[in-house]
Design a protein around this motif. Structure first.
Motif, PDB file in Angstrom:
ATOM      1  N   ASP A 148     -22.418  -8.134 -81.767  1.00 12.36           N
ATOM      2  CA  ASP A 148     -21.924  -6.840 -82.225  1.00 12.36           C
ATOM      3  C   ASP A 148     -20.535  -7.009 -82.844  1.00 12.36           C
ATOM      4  O   ASP A 148     -19.581  -7.369 -82.152  1.00 12.36           O
ATOM      5  N   PRO A 149     -20.378  -6.743 -84.157  1.00 12.17           N
ATOM      6  CA  PRO A 149     -19.058  -6.906 -84.780  1.00 12.17           C
ATOM      7  C   PRO A 149     -18.013  -5.945 -84.235  1.00 12.17           C
ATOM      8  O   PRO A 149     -16.811  -6.176 -84.402  1.00 12.17           O
ATOM      9  N   GLU A 150     -18.459  -4.865 -83.579  1.00  8.68           N
ATOM     10  CA  GLU A 150     -17.514  -3.930 -82.976  1.00  8.68           C
ATOM     11  C   GLU A 150     -16.920  -4.472 -81.681  1.00  8.68           C
ATOM     12  O   GLU A 150     -15.952  -3.921 -81.160  1.00  8.68           O
ATOM     13  N   LEU A 151     -17.514  -5.544 -81.143  1.00  6.67           N
ATOM     14  CA  LEU A 151     -17.031  -6.154 -79.900  1.00  6.67           C
ATOM     15  C   LEU A 151     -16.823  -7.650 -80.133  1.00  6.67           C
ATOM     16  O   LEU A 151     -17.550  -8.490 -79.592  1.00  6.67           O
ATOM     17  N   PRO A 152     -15.825  -8.014 -80.946  1.00  5.47           N
ATOM     18  CA  PRO A 152     -15.636  -9.428 -81.293  1.00  5.47           C
ATOM     19  C   PRO A 152     -15.295 -10.306 -80.097  1.00  5.47           C
ATOM     20  O   PRO A 152     -15.501 -11.523 -80.148  1.00  5.47           O
ATOM     21  N   MET A 153     -14.777  -9.710 -79.019  1.00  5.97           N
ATOM     22  CA  MET A 153     -14.447 -10.515 -77.841  1.00  5.97           C
ATOM     23  C   MET A 153     -15.690 -11.053 -77.136  1.00  5.97           C
ATOM     24  O   MET A 153     -15.587 -11.924 -76.268  1.00  5.97           O
ATOM     25  N   LEU A 154     -16.869 -10.558 -77.516  1.00  3.47           N
ATOM     26  CA  LEU A 154     -18.111 -11.018 -76.897  1.00  3.47           C
ATOM     27  C   LEU A 154     -18.916 -11.931 -77.818  1.00  3.47           C
ATOM     28  O   LEU A 154     -20.043 -12.296 -77.483  1.00  3.47           O
ATOM     29  N   THR A 155     -18.354 -12.310 -78.966  1.00  4.15           N
ATOM     30  CA  THR A 155     -19.100 -13.106 -79.941  1.00  4.15           C
ATOM     31  C   THR A 155     -18.819 -14.600 -79.813  1.00  4.15           C
ATOM     32  O   THR A 155     -19.026 -15.355 -80.766  1.00  4.15           O
ATOM     33  N   GLY A 156     -18.360 -15.019 -78.657  1.00  2.72           N
ATOM     34  CA  GLY A 156     -18.108 -16.436 -78.423  1.00  2.72           C
ATOM     35  C   GLY A 156     -18.452 -16.809 -76.997  1.00  2.72           C
ATOM     36  O   GLY A 156     -18.996 -16.013 -76.227  1.00  2.72           O
ATOM     37  N   VAL A 157     -18.133 -18.045 -76.645  1.00  2.00           N
ATOM     38  CA  VAL A 157     -18.348 -18.563 -75.292  1.00  2.00           C
ATOM     39  C   VAL A 157     -16.984 -18.840 -74.675  1.00  2.00           C
ATOM     40  O   VAL A 157     -16.134 -19.500 -75.291  1.00  2.00           O
ATOM     41  N   LEU A 158     -16.764 -18.327 -73.473  1.00  2.00           N
ATOM     42  CA  LEU A 158     -15.526 -18.602 -72.755  1.00  2.00           C
ATOM     43  C   LEU A 158     -15.617 -19.977 -72.109  1.00  2.00           C
ATOM     44  O   LEU A 158     -16.559 -20.268 -71.366  1.00  2.00           O
ATOM     45  N   PHE A 159     -14.643 -20.843 -72.399  1.00  2.00           N
ATOM     46  CA  PHE A 159     -14.495 -22.123 -71.715  1.00  2.00           C
ATOM     47  C   PHE A 159     -13.395 -21.937 -70.670  1.00  2.00           C
ATOM     48  O   PHE A 159     -12.250 -21.658 -71.018  1.00  2.00           O
ATOM     49  N   ASP A 160     -13.743 -22.088 -69.407  1.00  2.31           N
ATOM     50  CA  ASP A 160     -12.825 -21.841 -68.293  1.00  2.31           C
ATOM     51  C   ASP A 160     -12.624 -23.156 -67.546  1.00  2.31           C
ATOM     52  O   ASP A 160     -13.505 -23.600 -66.802  1.00  2.31           O
ATOM     53  N   ALA A 161     -11.473 -23.793 -67.768  1.00  6.73           N
ATOM     54  CA  ALA A 161     -11.181 -25.099 -67.169  1.00  6.73           C
ATOM     55  C   ALA A 161     -10.474 -24.911 -65.840  1.00  6.73           C
ATOM     56  O   ALA A 161      -9.410 -24.294 -65.769  1.00  6.73           O
ATOM     57  N   GLU A 162     -11.076 -25.451 -64.783  1.00  7.72           N
ATOM     58  CA  GLU A 162     -10.486 -25.404 -63.450  1.00  7.72           C
ATOM     59  C   GLU A 162      -9.647 -26.653 -63.243  1.00  7.72           C
ATOM     60  O   GLU A 162     -10.078 -27.763 -63.553  1.00  7.72           O
ATOM     61  N   GLY A 163      -8.454 -26.494 -62.733  1.00  4.01           N
ATOM     62  CA  GLY A 163      -7.586 -27.641 -62.492  1.00  4.01           C
ATOM     63  C   GLY A 163      -8.046 -28.458 -61.301  1.00  4.01           C
ATOM     64  O   GLY A 163      -8.709 -27.965 -60.394  1.00  4.01           O
ATOM     65  N   ALA A 203     -18.917 -18.535 -81.652  1.00  4.31           N
ATOM     66  CA  ALA A 203     -20.277 -19.068 -81.587  1.00  4.31           C
ATOM     67  C   ALA A 203     -20.547 -20.172 -82.614  1.00  4.31           C
ATOM     68  O   ALA A 203     -21.173 -21.184 -82.270  1.00  4.31           O
ATOM     69  N   PRO A 204     -20.111 -20.043 -83.882  1.00  4.88           N
ATOM     70  CA  PRO A 204     -20.379 -21.138 -84.827  1.00  4.88           C
ATOM     71  C   PRO A 204     -19.747 -22.463 -84.403  1.00  4.88           C
ATOM     72  O   PRO A 204     -20.348 -23.531 -84.593  1.00  4.88           O
ATOM     73  N   LEU A 205     -18.549 -22.411 -83.816  1.00  2.19           N
ATOM     74  CA  LEU A 205     -17.914 -23.640 -83.344  1.00  2.19           C
ATOM     75  C   LEU A 205     -18.648 -24.184 -82.124  1.00  2.19           C
ATOM     76  O   LEU A 205     -18.799 -25.407 -81.968  1.00  2.19           O
ATOM     77  N   VAL A 206     -19.120 -23.302 -81.254  1.00  2.00           N
ATOM     78  CA  VAL A 206     -19.928 -23.742 -80.113  1.00  2.00           C
ATOM     79  C   VAL A 206     -21.161 -24.497 -80.609  1.00  2.00           C
ATOM     80  O   VAL A 206     -21.518 -25.564 -80.088  1.00  2.00           O
ATOM     81  N   ASP A 207     -21.821 -23.963 -81.637  1.00  3.89           N
ATOM     82  CA  ASP A 207     -23.016 -24.622 -82.167  1.00  3.89           C
ATOM     83  C   ASP A 207     -22.673 -25.972 -82.799  1.00  3.89           C
ATOM     84  O   ASP A 207     -23.449 -26.936 -82.690  1.00  3.89           O
ATOM     85  N   GLN A 236     -16.080 -35.247 -84.636  1.00  2.00           N
ATOM     86  CA  GLN A 236     -15.384 -34.148 -83.983  1.00  2.00           C
ATOM     87  C   GLN A 236     -15.795 -32.819 -84.596  1.00  2.00           C
ATOM     88  O   GLN A 236     -16.244 -32.747 -85.740  1.00  2.00           O
ATOM     89  N   ALA A 237     -15.670 -31.769 -83.795  1.00  3.02           N
ATOM     90  CA  ALA A 237     -15.866 -30.391 -84.249  1.00  3.02           C
ATOM     91  C   ALA A 237     -14.617 -29.626 -83.852  1.00  3.02           C
ATOM     92  O   ALA A 237     -14.187 -29.687 -82.692  1.00  3.02           O
ATOM     93  N   ALA A 238     -14.013 -28.931 -84.800  1.00  2.00           N
ATOM     94  CA  ALA A 238     -12.745 -28.258 -84.526  1.00  2.00           C
ATOM     95  C   ALA A 238     -12.700 -26.920 -85.247  1.00  2.00           C
ATOM     96  O   ALA A 238     -13.354 -26.716 -86.276  1.00  2.00           O
ATOM     97  N   GLY A 239     -11.931 -26.011 -84.695  1.00  2.00           N
ATOM     98  CA  GLY A 239     -11.765 -24.702 -85.312  1.00  2.00           C
ATOM     99  C   GLY A 239     -10.809 -23.848 -84.508  1.00  2.00           C
ATOM    100  O   GLY A 239     -10.254 -24.281 -83.492  1.00  2.00           O
TER     101      GLY A 239
END
Length: 367
Positions: A148-163, A203-207, A236-239
């Motif tokens: 949904d373009p109205e909710l851009p915060m949901l158009t990706g994957v959260l990477f959560d690194a635990e120390g 999402a495109p960078l995740v892919d 490498q993949a970067a963005g």
């Protein structure tokens, strides 16, 4: 005469919705084949079907829809206008109430720090991750990314690194949600000794990252400022990261324990594909009208797909396509379905991995 498929195409109502409205006596086909049970609609019923679709899209209760259609077919314009105006007044009252509630929420929000997870953009992070583990984790969550373009915060994957102390013992969680479903997975990771660090990857960078994870070697994930990079051998993949806040998923996944039932995935998928479906409604991203599977756990722990009128005890209705996606993404021959209250999400869990699961929001049954 129109077949049910032609009526669905021309009216905007799904086939399952037309079947539901037939059973409910709202839009009864002109003829039903006594042998095959196939429904046929008269030419004049197309206008009623289109009217029905618009009324339901406007949120009119089914009881009022019945009266509008009755007045429409009988040319009782006073009745139709009265019902439309009454519903419009209800919508306006509800909108006024919603505006007041949202205004109060905004005031509360102004008085406290946002509960959204905001990753620090100045700290550099470097992780070493098994390629196979990251590949499996991304495969387990990718289906739940929002569009949904109205909710851009949901158009990706959260990477959560635990120390982890000394660069050991940490982990990497990946999370995706489109509001209607959420998927969480975890893989081992090393190298990050600081506090939890989070980055929202588009999402495109995740892919593009996923395309590099073909082997079993160790890959390296780096975040510096707004740039995210995955190194896999010589590739490498970067963005750029998404500059949005992701919901605090840790709060969303804290659910009361429910009743668990183990299913054979192949057999359960077949039961879903061949079993009865119901009509329901959801947001635009979820497709508006939906085909739902209504699930029930029997006393002996078996999961059944219920037809209309077959429900016994507590049931939960979920989008059938979403459930099939979750079963495929889990990547196991046997899975656990966890049922809470009928208003609670349905959890799809692995039998051997508590850290990888998905949640499907229940859907209100039409009518």
């Amino acid at each position: 005469m129109r077949s049910i498929g032609e009526m669905a195409r021309d009216s905007g109502l799904g086939v399952s919705a037309l079947r539901f409205y037939d059973r409910a006596g709202v839009l009864v086909p002109a003829r039903v084949d006594p042998v095959s049970g196939y429904r046929w609609y008269a030419p004049g019923q197309l206008g009623e079907a289109r009217l029905l679709a618009r009324l339901r899209r406007a949120g009119m209760p089914l009881a009022d829809v019945r009266l509008v259609l009755a007045g429409w077919s009988g040319a009782d314009t006073d009745l139709v206008r009265g019902l439309l105006e009454a519903h419009l007044r209800r919508l306006e009252r509800d909108l006024a109430d919603a505006r007041g509630a949202f205004s109060a929420v905004r005031e509360m929000l102004d008085q406290r720090e946002s509960p959204m997870t905001v990753p620090a953009r100045t700290d550099a992070v470097r992780l070493s991750v098994p390629a196979g583990g990251l590949r499996a984790a991304l495969d387990a969550v990718r289906f739940a990314v929002g569009r949904d373009p109205e909710l851009p915060m949901l158009t990706g994957v959260l990477f959560d690194a635990e120390g982890g102390e000394g660069g050991e013992g940490g982990g990497l969680r990946v999370v995706a949600t489109d509001r209607y479903r959420m998927a969480v997975a975890r893989t081992a990771a090393a190298g990050h000794e600081g506090p939890r660090a989070q980055v929202l990857v588009p999402a495109p960078l995740v892919d593009a990252m996923r395309a590099l994870l073909s082997g079993d070697e160790t890959v390296h994930l780096g975040v510096e400022g707004d740039r995210v990079t995955l190194w896999a051998g010589d590739s490498q993949a970067a963005g750029e990261r998404l500059a949005h806040d992701f919901p605090d998923y840790r709060r969303l996944v804290r659910l009361p324990a429910g009743r668990r039932a183990e299913v054979d995935v192949a057999a359960f998928r077949e039961a879903l594909a061949d079993g009865p479906v119901r009509a329901g409604e959801a947001g635009e991203e979820a497709g508006g009208a939906q085909e739902l599977s209504v699930l029930h756990v029997t006393d002996d722990g078996a999961v059944t797909v219920c037809g209309e009128g077959d429900e016994e005890g507590d049931v939960v209705a979920v989008d059938r396509g979403f459930l099939l996606d979750a079963l495929a993404a889990a990547g196991r021959d046997r899975l656990l379905l966890e049922f809470g209250a009928h208003t609670a999400p349905l959890a799809v869990r692995r039998t051997d991995d508590e850290d990888t699961f998905s949640l499907l929001m229940p859907v209100r049954l039409d009518g």
